[in-house]
Design an enzyme around this catalytic site. Structure first.
Site, PDB file in Angstrom:
ATOM      1  N   GLY A 245       0.831  -1.197   0.000  1.00  9.34           N
ATOM      2  CA  GLY A 245       0.000   0.000   0.000  1.00  9.34           C
ATOM      3  C   GLY A 245       0.863   1.243   0.000  1.00  9.34           C
ATOM      4  O   GLY A 245       0.758   2.090  -0.867  1.00  9.34           O
ATOM      5  N   PHE A 246       1.728   1.335   0.988  1.00  8.16           N
ATOM      6  CA  PHE A 246       2.626   2.489   1.168  1.00  8.16           C
ATOM      7  C   PHE A 246       1.841   3.788   1.285  1.00  8.16           C
ATOM      8  O   PHE A 246       2.379   4.869   1.059  1.00  8.16           O
ATOM      9  CB  PHE A 246       3.640   2.585   0.021  1.00  8.16           C
ATOM     10  CG  PHE A 246       4.350   1.292  -0.270  1.00  8.16           C
ATOM     11  CD1 PHE A 246       5.091   0.666   0.717  1.00  8.16           C
ATOM     12  CD2 PHE A 246       4.253   0.680  -1.508  1.00  8.16           C
ATOM     13  CE1 PHE A 246       5.725  -0.542   0.475  1.00  8.16           C
ATOM     14  CE2 PHE A 246       4.891  -0.525  -1.753  1.00  8.16           C
ATOM     15  CZ  PHE A 246       5.616  -1.129  -0.769  1.00  8.16           C
ATOM     16  N   THR A 641       9.732 -10.004  11.301  1.00  9.48           N
ATOM     17  CA  THR A 641       8.885  -9.091  10.516  1.00  9.48           C
ATOM     18  C   THR A 641       9.295  -7.639  10.786  1.00  9.48           C
ATOM     19  O   THR A 641       9.194  -6.792   9.900  1.00  9.48           O
ATOM     20  CB  THR A 641       7.394  -9.295  10.848  1.00  9.48           C
ATOM     21  OG1 THR A 641       7.205  -9.215  12.256  1.00  9.48           O
ATOM     22  CG2 THR A 641       6.914 -10.647  10.345  1.00  9.48           C
ATOM     23  N   GLY A 709       5.768   0.959  16.893  1.00  7.81           N
ATOM     24  CA  GLY A 709       5.482   0.860  15.458  1.00  7.81           C
ATOM     25  C   GLY A 709       6.721   1.017  14.615  1.00  7.81           C
ATOM     26  O   GLY A 709       7.674   1.691  14.987  1.00  7.81           O
ATOM     27  N   GLY A 711       6.546   0.595  10.706  1.00  5.75           N
ATOM     28  CA  GLY A 711       6.311   0.564   9.265  1.00  5.75           C
ATOM     29  C   GLY A 711       7.010   1.662   8.502  1.00  5.75           C
ATOM     30  O   GLY A 711       7.295   1.512   7.313  1.00  5.75           O
ATOM     31  N   GLU A 712       7.277   2.764   9.163  1.00  2.00           N
ATOM     32  CA  GLU A 712       7.778   3.919   8.431  1.00  2.00           C
ATOM     33  C   GLU A 712       9.197   4.355   8.789  1.00  2.00           C
ATOM     34  O   GLU A 712       9.905   4.906   7.950  1.00  2.00           O
ATOM     35  CB  GLU A 712       6.791   5.088   8.614  1.00  2.00           C
ATOM     36  CG  GLU A 712       5.616   4.937   7.653  1.00  2.00           C
ATOM     37  CD  GLU A 712       4.293   5.450   8.202  1.00  2.00           C
ATOM     38  OE1 GLU A 712       3.922   5.006   9.303  1.00  2.00           O
ATOM     39  OE2 GLU A 712       3.663   6.271   7.543  1.00  2.00           O
TER      40      GLU A 712
END
Ligand SMILES: Cc1cc2nc3c(=O)[nH]c(=O)nc-3n(C[C@H](O)[C@H](O)[C@H](O)COP(=O)(O)OP(=O)(O)OC[C@H]3O[C@@H](n4cnc5c(N)ncnc54)[C@H](O)[C@@H]3O)c2cc1C
Ligand code: SF4
Lengths: 747, 338
Positions: A245-246, A641, A709, A711-712
């Site tokens: 998605g990004f 992950t 978190g 993801g970024e």
């Protein structure tokens, strides 16, 4: 009660990995439906003007074509613009496909051809003739920046720049050492592997099931209700797997609108899949022209930071992201002035793209910090340590939940071998190549969003955990499985996670790196409730060996509840569940960020990125041979992950530094390299060794489970680190990413 | 994409007949270019003539010691053929510098010659393009032209030919063997691809009703002093901004024979035989290499975004000549430039 964390914190393989590589995991365009119709979108050839005529006769005459939708025959949808808004829409007027003859961006959908099969629809679409009255588009930010403005309405969730602190102009003017430069990063498109697609299944009676490429089914759900006036119970949205998605899947896109429109009108199932070139017709990472001015004492202490950005947006929405605020909080400085303005172009509205704002802002700030390091003659790591601040966030004056960035610098530098760096540009060589070592800091917000989850323990001793949130490839299925398994003392294989379905407990979009903290906490507390309930059942069993024990003195292990001091006394979860009325133990819980905490604290993840490049100077060829990224992100749920997220972020950061660029032709107002042969993302050959370190960062406030978190954060700072390494290697400062051969030769 | 018929040719004659009877018919070999062009509506054939079953998939010895490469030999098979690696390593190297392993497995020799330019406008039917729609104009000249040609351009088109393999074939003096309704003929490689001139829609001198049956490379001895140097926007899997194929014979430090061809700079693989002659008889050294580069690039013209290619090509020629002279050809695996 003893909480054992056997699985959380370890490296676990993706629970959905097998399904993905075997094709068992299905994506939005892969769901079957009886009598499915296929819609193909016709895209505008111009960027600005009006459609004067659409001739679809030839297309309509093709056998198998069911209907062609244009602005002339679009069935009625909601009247008000606000009905088309969505969870993350910026202020303005959301794009409404087929609304009128007006063209606002190149590639705007002008027709949808619906046919019995994809080939027929594709062929018929090629026969549609559109005549336009074209106007000259404005897509050049260098020209439009003179008409920049402060966005009159703030975008929800995006803080405008803080008020100036001290007197930055004066401090800058009087600073012994000054750096002032302009920086930019080219427009990028997200280009996830899976193109945007929607399959709408007509269920009869006005009800639809929608398989949408979206990073959060609830956003699509609300959008459909608003736009088509359907009640919530008539719409179910699913998105169990998302092929990347990004950020491109945060907002409902026009293929969703068009497929639902056609399905409701025709009372048939309809699928619309965008082509790769159509993937360049909606959101993108915006171009921003940024100026950073740093004033410092000779010893490197910052006395002034000024950071201004002019960023493009569309004519119809004021897209905003946080680019400059980082410059007010990352380093200790009493005089700061930050500005953020927009300028309108005839393109689609930009969209959040992995670490939106931070990728651009931190590139500018961290490149400028590197320039300051050379201007002061201070080592880049040392310069950052001299300006280190961890007692508060200077923008808000709130305290930080934790900040182990210092350890990132120290451990990252150690692993990289930074102490062996010769600071002089062009001083390090290997054979014919110049070697450069550069570094930069990364920072991203650690957020938590209100999220609900359900945990269900069944009589076969299996646990299901479920929440509507998405797994966009980040590993959400896996970490929720780990959390559930640990909470009830089960093995990974005894736990199933279900995601991406509006029939599951409510969750927000998967974005902003908040999902692990939010969904993880929700699953954790739902499992705790189940644990208490199943323990009560176990205690009540006839002759239960736990009869006189309380929850504090038992351990959940291997599918059993056992007395911690005397494991021979135990009850199996299955037996306990069997004694329940419904044959299962279920709990739904909602995790919310703590208001009180949020008033006092802010949370960020940090990183220190170290990069080695080797440059053939004569030919302008750059190889990124080594990257070390040290990340402080609170508790790491799954080393594997988590590492993958950082690796992916680094690869994308290398792409933004060296490769990615959507090239506009300003005469046509059109992105021209709209395919993956000409839009370059890094290939395997472009990536060298990547080493990821997670530094220890205990945090009991960022989220109840200590997670921040991931993801970024991996992408943030990476672009600057590469650019800084190239400077160190060559003595050439290219301030305009990506650094391609031509720029390096010209510099 | 339009609707089309599909037929499978059983023989070369059959294929030629099928094509000759329908001007809108197209051959399909590996399909890695024609299918993309069809999806973009750039090519709208009425009929696809599948030639993949024709007996043209072998590499055969020629009486002169050269090789006859069947038009359907895949790029991968050709690159890894032991004879090619031993006797024509330049060809092998150039192929391996191009595309990806998957594409090379599918792509054919004939198709590689006939692949079309990667000019953005050519692929985008929303824009004009003289090559796609003669007379509609060339927006690249004043537009996005960073990847475009610097040599042999015209006011009608500044596109490049994107192949790597063809650059090596041009240097090696291959011939293209074709068959048409009138029989067979042989086209010198240098005459096969055209310059755009006033008819950029015509890429090659192959006639519409002809089929490529093989590409023949004559025997030669460039096994020692050769290189294929490709510069691009990432380290693999991108078309050349500039590439250079060099094959030399060196005797006692002096060049006795030289072949130099450039890719990514013109509408065809660019060879300048006068420049090659400049090298002959001279010591293989920087002075000679610079003179050659200057000669080749003297007519080069840059546009708004691609002027850098002139300087880049100059450096690339010099480096490639140095690699070849030293007998240290560019590795296509190790991305460090030698
Ligand atoms: C993403 C991508 C990256 C690429 N990168 C590179 C690169 O870096 N370097 C490079 O050199 N190439 C590159 N290529 C191009 C690739 O090499 C060509 O697409 C391929 O060689 C074409 O061969 P084919 O057999 O698939 O041709 P097809 O697509 O089957 O045919 C191409 C054309 O040739 C015609 N044709 C085919 N065979 C014959 C014949 N025997 N006689 C007459 N006409 C014939 C067809 O009618 C058609 O017009 C890339 C391609 C893609 C898609
Ligand atoms: S350069 Fe050639 S192919 Fe490209 S737009 Fe111009 S005419 Fe068309």
């Amino acid at each position: 009660m003893t909480t054992r964390q056997n699985l959380v914190g370890t490296a676990q393989r993706r629970v959905d990995g097998r399904a993905k590589v075997t094709g068992a995991a299905r994506y939005a365009a892969e769901f079957a439906a009886t009598d499915l119709l296929h819609g193909v979108v016709v895209s505008s050839a111009i960027a600005r003007g009006k459609i004067t005529r659409i001739d679809s006769k030839a297309a309509a005459a093709v056998p198998g074509v069911v209907k062609i939708y244009t602005h002339e025959n679009r069935p009625r949808t909601a009247w008000l613009d606000s009905s088309y808004s969505d969870e993350v829409a910026p202020p303005g007027h959301p794009f409404r496909a087929l609304r009128s003859a007006e063209i606002m961006f190149s590639g705007q959908p002008v027709a949808l051809v619906v046919a019995g099969d994809f080939e027929t629809a594709t062929y018929a679409a090629s026969l549609i003739e559109v005549a336009y009255a074209a106007e000259a588009p404005q897509t050049d930010l260098d020209r439009q920046r003179s008409e920049s403005y402060v966005p009159p309405k703030k975008r929800s969730g995006i803080e405008p720049p803080p008020k100036p602190r001290g007197d930055a102009d004066r401090a800058f003017a009087g600073a012994p050492v000054r750096v002032q430069q302009e920086y930019r990063v080219a427009v990028e498109h997200h280009n996830p592997m899976e193109p945007h697609a929607t399959t709408v299944v007509w269920e009869g009676g006005g009800a639809i099931t929608v398989h949408d490429k979206i990073q959060g089914v609830t956003n699509t759900h609300a959008y459909i209700q608003g736009v088509f006036g359907l009640s919530a119970d008539k719409v179910r949205v699913l998105s169990p797997f998302v092929g990347g998605g990004f950020g491109s899947g945060l907002r409902p896109q026009y293929q969703l609108f068009l497929s639902v429109l056609a399905a409701l009108d025709l009372e048939r199932s309809v699928r619309v899949v965008l082509t790769r070139d159509q993937m360049f017709t909606f959101g993108h990472r915006p171009l921003a022209i940024q100026t950073v001015s740093l004033g410092a004492e000779a010893d490197g202490r910052l006395t002034a930071i000024l950071h201004d950005s002019v960023q493009e947006t569309s004519r119809f929405e004021d897209y905003q992201e946080n680019q400059v605020n980082w410059s007010g909080m990352l380093y200790r400085c009493d005089n700061t002035k930050l500005g953020y303005e927009l300028a309108k172009l005839d393109t689609y509205t930009p969209a959040d793209m992995r670490a939106p704002g931070a990728v651009l802002g931190l590139y500018a700030l961290e490149a400028a910090m590197d320039e300051l390091a050379y201007a002061t003659g201070i080592d880049p790591v040392e310069l950052r340590l001299r300006n280190y601040i961890d007692d508060r966030d200077q923008n808000t004056n709130k305290r930080l939940t934790s900040k182990a960035l210092r350890d990132c610098y120290i451990q990252g530098a150690e692993r990289f071998g930074w102490s062996r760096r010769d600071a002089r540009p062009r001083s390090m060589t290997e054979g014919r190549e110049l070697v450069g070592w550069g570094m930069a800091t990364g920072v991203w917000e650690a957020m938590m969003q209100k999220t609900s989850a359900r945990a269900t323990l069944t009589a076969d001793g299996r646990l299901e955990v479920a929440t509507a949130t998405a797994d966009i490839g980040t590993g959400t299925y896996t970490i929720l499985t780990q959390i559930g398994a640990d909470a009830l003392g089960l093995r990974m294989e005894d736990v199933t996670a279900r995601l991406g379905d509006t029939s599951l407990p409510h969750a927000p979009l998967e974005g902003g790196s908040w999902t692990a903290a939010s969904a993880g906490t929700a699953v954790q507390i739902a499992c705790e409730t189940v644990r208490e309930a199943v323990f009560k059942l176990a205690r009540r069993l006839d002759g239960s060996p736990l009869a006189n024990v309380d929850l504090d003195h038992v351990t959940f292990r291997d599918g059993r509840i056992e007395v911690t001091n005397d494991p021979s006394r135990s009850v199996s979860l299955a037996d306990a569940v069997k004694s329940s009325k419904g044959g299962k133990v279920e709990a739904e819980e909602t995790a919310s960020p703590s208001m009180i905490q949020q008033m006092r604290y802010v949370a960020y993840t940090h990183s220190a990125v170290f990069v080695e490049v080797k440059v053939d100077e004569e030919l302008g060829v750059v190889r990124v041979t080594r990257v070390v990224s040290a990340v402080a992100a609170g508790k790491i749920l799954n080393l594997k992950t988590a590492r993958s997220q950082i690796l992916g972020g680094i690869v994308m950061g290398i792409g933004s530094a060296l490769h990615e660029e959507s090239v506009l032709d300003h005469d046509f107002g059109r992105f021209m390299n709209h395919n993956l042969a000409e839009y370059h993302v890094p290939a395997n050959a472009d990536i060298g060794a990547i080493d990821v370190i997670f530094v220890d960062e205990p945090d009991d406030k960022a989220s109840p489970i200590g997670v921040k978190g991931l993801g970024e954060i991996g992408i943030v700072g990476t672009g600057a680190a590469v650019a800084n390494a190239i400077y160190h290697a060559t003595g050439k400062r290219v301030r305009d990413l990506p650094i391609t051969i031509d720029k390096l030769l010209d510099a | 994409m339009n609707r089309f018929d599909y037929i499978r040719a059983e023989s070369v004659a059959d294929a030629v007949k099928a094509k000759a009877s329908d001007s809108q018919a197209r051959f399909i070999a590996g399909g890695t270019n024609i299918l993309d062009l069809m999806k973009y509506d750039v090519e709208r054939p009425t009929r696809l003539v599948d030639i993949t079953r024709l007996p043209l998939a072998e590499i055969a010895e020629r009486p002169d010691g050269g090789l006859r490469i069947g038009a359907l030999v895949s790029n991968a098979k050709l690159a890894y053929d032991e004879r090619v690696r031993q006797r024509f390593p330049l060809l092998s190297s150039a192929i391996l510098a191009g595309a990806s392993a998957q594409l090379r497995n599918a792509a054919s020799t004939g198709g590689n010659l006939l692949q079309r330019t990667r000019c953005y406008y050519f692929y985008d039917t929303a824009t004009p393009c003289n090559k796609r729609e003669p007379g509609s104009g060339c927006p690249a000249i004043a537009g996005v032209n960073r990847i475009h040609a610097i040599l042999g351009t015209s006011e009608h088109c500044i596109a490049t030919h994107p192949s790597d393999m063809c650059v090596a074939l041009a240097a090696l003096g291959a011939t293209v063997e074709v068959e048409g309704p009138g029989g067979a003929r042989s086209i010198a490689f240098g005459d096969f691809h055209r310059l755009p001139g006033a008819t950029p829609e015509v890429d090659t001198t192959l006639r519409a009703d002809e089929i490529i049956v093989s590409v023949d490379v004559p025997a030669q001895d460039y096994g020692q002093h050769y290189t294929y140097l490709k510069l691009r926007d990432r380290l693999s899997y991108a078309f050349a901004l500039v590439s250079v194929a060099v094959a030399l014979k060196v005797d006692g430090g002096a060049v006795t024979e030289a072949r130099i061809a450039l890719g990514g700079v013109a509408h065809k693989p660019w060879r300048d035989e006068a420049a090659e002659r400049l090298l002959v008889g001279r010591p293989a050294g920087l002075d000679a290499f610079k003179a050659v580069a200057d000669h080749i690039l003297a007519p080069a013209v840059g546009r708004s975004q691609n002027t850098f290619k002139i300087g880049l090509a100059r450096k690339a020629i010099i480096r490639a000549l140095s690699q070849a002279a030293a007998g240290t050809p560019q590795s296509q695996v190790d991305k460090r430039i030698q």
